[in-house]
Motif scaffolding. Structure first.
Motif, mmCIF file in Angstrom:
data_model
loop_
_atom_site.group_PDB
_atom_site.id
_atom_site.type_symbol
_atom_site.label_atom_id
_atom_site.label_comp_id
_atom_site.label_asym_id
_atom_site.label_seq_id
_atom_site.Cartn_x
_atom_site.Cartn_y
_atom_site.Cartn_z
ATOM 1 N N LEU A 192 0.987 -1.454 0.269
ATOM 2 C CA LEU A 192 0.622 -0.010 -0.367
ATOM 3 C C LEU A 192 1.201 1.064 0.216
ATOM 4 N N SER A 193 0.578 1.896 -0.772
ATOM 5 C CA SER A 193 1.671 3.287 -0.784
ATOM 6 C C SER A 193 1.319 4.022 -0.064
ATOM 7 N N THR A 194 2.115 4.912 0.517
ATOM 8 C CA THR A 194 2.633 5.880 1.270
ATOM 9 C C THR A 194 3.008 7.405 0.425
ATOM 10 N N ASP A 195 2.950 7.310 -1.049
ATOM 11 C CA ASP A 195 3.833 8.116 -1.744
ATOM 12 C C ASP A 195 2.545 9.393 -1.608
ATOM 13 N N GLY B 33 -2.584 5.012 0.401
ATOM 14 C CA GLY B 33 -3.453 4.020 0.027
ATOM 15 C C GLY B 33 -4.019 3.254 -1.003
ATOM 16 N N TRP B 34 -3.071 3.379 -2.353
ATOM 17 C CA TRP B 34 -2.996 2.727 -3.396
ATOM 18 C C TRP B 34 -2.326 1.479 -3.473
ATOM 19 N N ALA B 35 -2.402 0.554 -4.089
ATOM 20 C CA ALA B 35 -1.989 -0.515 -4.191
ATOM 21 C C ALA B 35 -0.539 0.422 -4.843
ATOM 22 N N PHE B 36 0.210 -1.018 -4.704
ATOM 23 C CA PHE B 36 1.965 -0.165 -5.477
ATOM 24 C C PHE B 36 2.671 -1.936 -5.841
ATOM 25 N N ALA B 37 3.388 -1.955 -7.096
ATOM 26 C CA ALA B 37 3.181 -2.678 -6.842
ATOM 27 C C ALA B 37 5.160 -2.993 -7.949
ATOM 28 N N ASP B 38 5.604 -3.461 -7.328
ATOM 29 C CA ASP B 38 7.606 -3.468 -7.768
ATOM 30 C C ASP B 38 8.186 -4.815 -7.994
ATOM 31 N N TYR C 43 16.481 -8.476 -0.958
ATOM 32 C CA TYR C 43 17.839 -7.867 -0.649
ATOM 33 C C TYR C 43 17.091 -6.048 -0.724
ATOM 34 N N LEU C 44 16.446 -5.791 0.619
ATOM 35 C CA LEU C 44 16.642 -4.066 0.670
ATOM 36 C C LEU C 44 16.960 -2.935 0.656
ATOM 37 N N SER C 45 16.572 -1.883 -0.026
ATOM 38 C CA SER C 45 17.114 -0.461 0.245
ATOM 39 C C SER C 45 16.335 0.012 1.121
ATOM 40 N N PRO C 46 16.448 1.397 1.806
ATOM 41 C CA PRO C 46 15.261 1.990 2.602
ATOM 42 C C PRO C 46 15.314 3.261 1.615
ATOM 43 N N LEU C 47 16.016 2.967 0.354
ATOM 44 C CA LEU C 47 15.803 4.122 -1.187
ATOM 45 C C LEU C 47 14.367 3.582 -1.901
ATOM 46 N N GLN C 48 14.419 2.377 -1.283
ATOM 47 C CA GLN C 48 13.162 1.725 -2.203
ATOM 48 C C GLN C 48 11.485 2.658 -2.161
ATOM 49 N N GLN C 49 11.084 2.455 -3.047
ATOM 50 C CA GLN C 49 9.353 3.110 -2.255
ATOM 51 C C GLN C 49 9.136 1.654 -1.558
ATOM 52 N N SER C 50 8.665 0.420 -1.876
ATOM 53 C CA SER C 50 8.373 -0.144 -1.751
ATOM 54 C C SER C 50 8.730 -0.214 -0.054
ATOM 55 N N ASN D 3 3.141 -0.072 6.580
ATOM 56 C CA ASN D 3 2.318 -1.272 7.106
ATOM 57 C C ASN D 3 2.757 -2.338 5.751
ATOM 58 N N PRO D 4 3.517 -3.310 7.127
ATOM 59 C CA PRO D 4 3.966 -4.395 6.452
ATOM 60 C C PRO D 4 3.513 -5.227 5.283
ATOM 61 N N HIS D 5 2.373 -5.661 5.564
ATOM 62 C CA HIS D 5 1.526 -6.369 4.641
ATOM 63 C C HIS D 5 1.140 -6.023 3.059
ATOM 64 N N ALA D 6 1.965 -7.614 2.818
ATOM 65 C CA ALA D 6 2.123 -7.167 1.032
ATOM 66 C C ALA D 6 1.834 -8.860 0.313
ATOM 67 N N THR D 7 1.365 -8.163 -1.200
ATOM 68 C CA THR D 7 1.101 -9.344 -1.492
ATOM 69 C C THR D 7 2.108 -9.898 -2.730
ATOM 70 N N LEU D 8 2.342 -10.941 -2.469
ATOM 71 C CA LEU D 8 3.311 -11.449 -4.002
ATOM 72 C C LEU D 8 3.161 -12.354 -5.017
#
Length: 220
Positions: A74-77, A82-87, A106-113, A120-125
Motif C-alpha cells: 500500500l503506497s505511502t506516496d 493508500g493505492w496498490a503499489f507493485a514493484d 535484498y532491500l534498501s530504504p531508498l526503495q518506495q516499496s 504497513n508490512p502487509h504485502a502480496t507477492l
C-alpha cells in the motif's frame, strides 16, 4: 558519389547486423542466476512441473525456480496514498536444490516499496513460470492459468541474526550482482512471512494452499 558510398556502407552494416538482431528478438529471455542455478530455461536444468493435483508441491516448485516476483504493497506516496503499489523484486527461497519456501529479498530504504512496508508490512507477492521457458515452449500466454503462477500474501520483515547467513547465501548465489550494489544504500535482508497462498495452474479458479501444507512439502 560520397552519398552513394555512405548508402552502400549503411546497407552492408544492416545486412551484417540483421541476423544478430533477429536472434535477439526470437531467443527466449535468459535467467540471471549464479553458478549452479544459471538458466532455468535450459531443458536439462528446469525440473518437471509437479502434478497439478498436488497444489502445495506446485507452489513450492514455482517459489524455488523463480528468481523474481512482483510485490504489491500500500503506497505511502502522497500522490497515490493508500493505492496498490507493485514493484519487481529479485528474490530467492534458497540455493538451487535447497529451497526453503521462504521468499528472501535484498532491500534498501531508498526503495518506495520499503517506505510502504515500514508503515504497513502487509504485502502480496506473485511469481510466474512465465519468467522461464516453460510457458513459451507450450505456447501459454503469461495471463493464462496454464502458465503456472502463485500468489503469496503475508508480512515483510527484516531477517533476524539467526537467519541472515542463509538469506545472504540464498540471494547472492542466484543474484551475484547484489554483492556489488553500493553500501551507501544501506541494504538489508528481508523475507515474506506467508499467511495465504493461491495457486493458479488450471482453469476454474485458484487453489488454496495453507502455509502448513506448503512448508511440509519436501522439495528435491
Amino acid at each position: 558519389m560520397a552519398g552513394r558510398a555512405r548508402g552502400s556502407a549503411r546497407s552492408l552494416l544492416a545486412a551484417l547486423l540483421a541476423p544478430a538482431l533477429a536472434a535477439l528478438l526470437v531467443s527466449p529471455a535468459r535467467g540471471r542466476g549464479g553458478r549452479g542455478h544459471g538458466d532455468w530455461d535450459a531443458a536439462a536444468q528446469l525440473p518437471p512441473l509437479p502434478p497439478r493435483e498436488d497444489a502445495a508441491r506446485v507452489a513450492r516448485f514455482v517459489a524455488h525456480v523463480c528468481d523474481w516476483g512482483a510485490l504489491a504493497s500500500l503506497s505511502t506516496d502522497p500522490a497515490v496514498r493508500g493505492w496498490a503499489f507493485a514493484d519487481v523484486l529479485s528474490l530467492s527461497d534458497g540455493p538451487p536444490g535447497a529451497g526453503s519456501g521462504v521468499p528472501y529479498f535484498y532491500l534498501s530504504p531508498l526503495q518506495q516499496s520499503v517506505a510502504n512496508l515500514q508503515e504497513n508490512p502487509h504485502a502480496t507477492l506473485t511469481m510466474s513460470l512465465a519468467q522461464t521457458n516453460f510457458c513459451r515452449k507450450k505456447g501459454f500466454d503469461p495471463q493464462s492459468p496454464l502458465c503456472t503462477h502463485i500468489i503469496l500474501s503475508g508480512t515483510v520483515t527484516k531477517v533476524n541474526q539467526t537467519e541472515i547467513d542463509f538469506a545472504k547465501h540464498s540471494l547472492f548465489v542466484r543474484h551475484p550482482e547484489m554483492k556489488t550494489w553500493p553500501s551507501s544504500h544501506n541494504w538489508f535482508f528481508a523475507k515474506l512471512n506467508i499467511t495465504n497462498i493461491w495457486v493458479l495452474d488450471y482453469f476454474g479458479g485458484p487453489k488454496i494452499v495453507t502455509p502448513e501444507e506448503y512448508y511440509n512439502v519436501t522439495v528435491q
